[in-house]
Design an enzyme around this catalytic site. Structure first.
Site, mmCIF file in Angstrom:
data_model
loop_
_atom_site.group_PDB
_atom_site.id
_atom_site.type_symbol
_atom_site.label_atom_id
_atom_site.label_comp_id
_atom_site.label_asym_id
_atom_site.label_seq_id
_atom_site.Cartn_x
_atom_site.Cartn_y
_atom_site.Cartn_z
ATOM 1 N N PRO A 45 -32.103 -35.844 7.694
ATOM 2 C CA PRO A 45 -33.329 -36.240 8.399
ATOM 3 C C PRO A 45 -33.845 -35.120 9.306
ATOM 4 C CG PRO A 45 -31.420 -37.451 9.250
ATOM 5 C CD PRO A 45 -30.932 -36.640 8.111
ATOM 6 N N ASP A 46 -35.162 -35.096 9.527
ATOM 7 C CA ASP A 46 -35.673 -34.085 10.469
ATOM 8 C C ASP A 46 -35.497 -34.675 11.874
ATOM 9 O OD1 ASP A 46 -39.291 -34.693 10.053
ATOM 10 O OD2 ASP A 46 -37.733 -35.808 11.109
ATOM 11 N N ARG A 48 -38.170 -35.074 14.484
ATOM 12 C CA ARG A 48 -39.225 -35.772 15.242
ATOM 13 C C ARG A 48 -40.094 -36.709 14.407
ATOM 14 N NH1 ARG A 48 -38.193 -30.845 17.181
ATOM 15 N NH2 ARG A 48 -37.666 -30.703 19.385
ATOM 16 N N ASN A 120 -33.062 -24.214 11.175
ATOM 17 C CA ASN A 120 -32.099 -25.184 10.632
ATOM 18 C C ASN A 120 -30.661 -24.690 10.779
ATOM 19 O OD1 ASN A 120 -34.361 -26.615 9.951
ATOM 20 N ND2 ASN A 120 -34.361 -25.975 7.796
ATOM 21 N N HIS A 139 -31.403 -20.990 15.590
ATOM 22 C CA HIS A 139 -30.783 -22.013 16.447
ATOM 23 C C HIS A 139 -29.297 -22.177 16.132
ATOM 24 C CE1 HIS A 139 -35.006 -23.893 17.255
ATOM 25 N NE2 HIS A 139 -34.835 -22.700 17.777
HETATM 26 N N1 APR Z 1 -42.347 -31.608 3.603
HETATM 27 C C1 APR Z 1 -43.061 -30.934 4.537
HETATM 28 N N2 APR Z 1 -42.974 -31.189 5.875
HETATM 29 C C2 APR Z 1 -42.138 -32.175 6.248
HETATM 30 C C3 APR Z 1 -41.353 -32.922 5.337
HETATM 31 C C4 APR Z 1 -41.486 -32.593 3.955
HETATM 32 N N3 APR Z 1 -40.784 -33.246 3.009
HETATM 33 N N4 APR Z 1 -40.620 -33.834 6.029
HETATM 34 C C5 APR Z 1 -40.940 -33.665 7.342
HETATM 35 N N5 APR Z 1 -41.847 -32.669 7.466
HETATM 36 C C6 APR Z 1 -42.434 -32.119 8.681
HETATM 37 C C7 APR Z 1 -42.653 -33.143 9.772
HETATM 38 O O1 APR Z 1 -43.960 -33.715 9.634
HETATM 39 C C8 APR Z 1 -42.552 -32.287 11.025
HETATM 40 O O2 APR Z 1 -43.803 -31.696 11.354
HETATM 41 O O3 APR Z 1 -41.493 -31.201 9.188
HETATM 42 C C9 APR Z 1 -41.611 -31.154 10.600
HETATM 43 C C10 APR Z 1 -40.224 -31.318 11.210
HETATM 44 O O4 APR Z 1 -40.381 -31.134 12.596
HETATM 45 P P1 APR Z 1 -39.124 -31.445 13.552
HETATM 46 O O5 APR Z 1 -38.522 -32.724 13.153
HETATM 47 O O6 APR Z 1 -39.615 -31.249 14.961
HETATM 48 O O7 APR Z 1 -38.088 -30.305 13.173
HETATM 49 P P2 APR Z 1 -38.133 -28.789 13.624
HETATM 50 O O8 APR Z 1 -39.555 -28.303 13.740
HETATM 51 O O9 APR Z 1 -37.235 -28.029 12.712
HETATM 52 O O10 APR Z 1 -37.456 -28.862 15.105
HETATM 53 C C11 APR Z 1 -37.263 -27.630 15.762
HETATM 54 O O11 APR Z 1 -36.081 -28.783 17.531
HETATM 55 O O12 APR Z 1 -34.508 -30.342 18.047
HETATM 56 C C12 APR Z 1 -34.744 -28.994 17.994
HETATM 57 O O13 APR Z 1 -33.225 -27.272 17.613
HETATM 58 C C13 APR Z 1 -33.807 -28.392 16.995
HETATM 59 O O14 APR Z 1 -34.257 -26.727 15.316
HETATM 60 C C14 APR Z 1 -34.731 -27.937 15.870
HETATM 61 C C15 APR Z 1 -36.037 -27.710 16.609
#
Ligand code: APR
Ligand code: ZN
Length: 289
Positions: A45-46, A48, A120, A139
């Site tokens: 899972p991502d 946010r 990541n 990170h």
């Molecule tokens: N394809 C394209 N984009 C996607 C998909 C997908 N299948 N699934 C999710 N997303 C997008 C979401 O809409 C969101 O904008 O990917 C993004 C993920 O954002 P975050 O969840 O904030 O993850 P990230 O940007 O990597 O977070 C950065 O925050 O918590 C800290 O250190 C942690 O490295 C992490 C950093």
């Protein structure tokens, strides 16, 4: 003709122009910035995304705020929240790299990849066969363990064992006894030193691809500002990052050199590969299913 047209910066970047630039080899220095969105299709899972993101799943840990699970000061007082998260996160560590990771690998095979700066910590870049000198885990990762107070290197397997047993692994220095964490970069910690070493490579980009990130976290979200304004900058993301909070966000939806392609990164990548006529090469590097 192709190289000139594509890199002629007085015209607005379009999807067609992006494909032309890739097909013709006009882009020679491609820099790719990635976030959790590129590993979602691997089953990770991502952070946010509402409901399915890690931060919304952490509600049951009743943290003052979800990011505390990765905040150094909170970890020093309450390491159990991160240990529980790690148990969840590492449970099925047999994740496979995604088509998006293999697209980055394809650009490496074509000698077009200058650097992939990733936020990541899942090591899927390595699983996709991307060379260590061509990616940077800004990170950090779970590749080593250290005491969060005195920085003493500790045993990674012992850390993983404690995580599985649900007990806190503490520093071997009797005076310190600080809780041990993996070398994942927490809020309040310095970035992976590799970040500063590879940062200069971002400047050389003639094409910047930003994939699967909300660009919510500094200083990583400042990277798009390091390329000069003629560099073609493309965001491939489910949502527009304009709405991401925190820090100054690069606006991919206006400006001649910017392009925002909304969608799931694996689908967009497959479309780009098809439009570039690169399917055969791509299929060759994908693992046998
Ligand atoms: N394809 C394209 N984009 C996607 C998909 C997908 N299948 N699934 C999710 N997303 C997008 C979401 O809409 C969101 O904008 O990917 C993004 C993920 O954002 P975050 O969840 O904030 O993850 P990230 O940007 O990597 O977070 C950065 O925050 O918590 C800290 O250190 C942690 O490295 C992490 C950093
Ligand atoms: Zn210590």
């Amino acid at each position: 003709e192709d190289r000139k047209t594509v890199l002629d910066h007085s015209i607005k970047l379009t999807y067609e122009l992006l494909i032309k630039g890739l097909r013709s080899g006009a882009y020679k220095n491609i820099v790719i910035l990635t976030g959790a969105g590129i590993s979602v299709s691997a089953g990770i899972p991502d952070f946010r995304s509402p409901e399915c993101g890690i931060y919304s799943k952490l509600k049951e840990y009743n943290l003052p705020q979800p990011e505390d699970v990765f905040t150094l000061d909170y970890f020093k007082q309450h390491p159990e929240a991160f240990y529980r998260f790690s148990k969840e996160f590492n449970k099925a560590s047999g994740y496979e790299a995604t088509p998006t990771h293999y697209f980055i690998r394809l650009l490496q095979e074509k000698n077009l990849l200058r650097i992939n700066m990733t936020q990541n910590i899942d090591n899927l870049e390595e699983k996709a066969g991307i060379n260590a000198d061509l990616f940077c885990q800004a990170h950090g990762s779970y590749n080593a363990a250290h005491c969060c107070k005195c920085d003493k290197i500790m045993d990674l397997d012992a850390f993983k064992q404690h995580v599985n047993e649900g007990t806190i692994y503490r520093c071997s220095d009797e005076v310190c006894l600080g809780p041990v964490k993996p070398t994942v970069v927490f809020f309040g910690e310095q970035l992976n030193p590799d970040f500063d070493i590879k940062l200069p490579l971002v400047h050389s980009a003639d094409l910047l691809l930003v994939i699967g990130t909300s660009l919510a976290v500094q200083p990583f979200n400042l990277l798009p500002f390091l390329v000069d304004e003629q560099t073609h900058s493309v965001l491939i993301n489910l949502e527009s990052t304009k709405k991401a909070s925190g820090g100054s966000i690069h606006d991919f939806e206006s400006g001649d050199a910017n392009l925002f392609i909304q969608g799931k990164c694996d689908d967009v990548i497959r479309q780009i590969i098809a439009d570039c006529g690169w399917e055969a090469e791509f299929e060759k590097i994908l693992p046998e299913v």
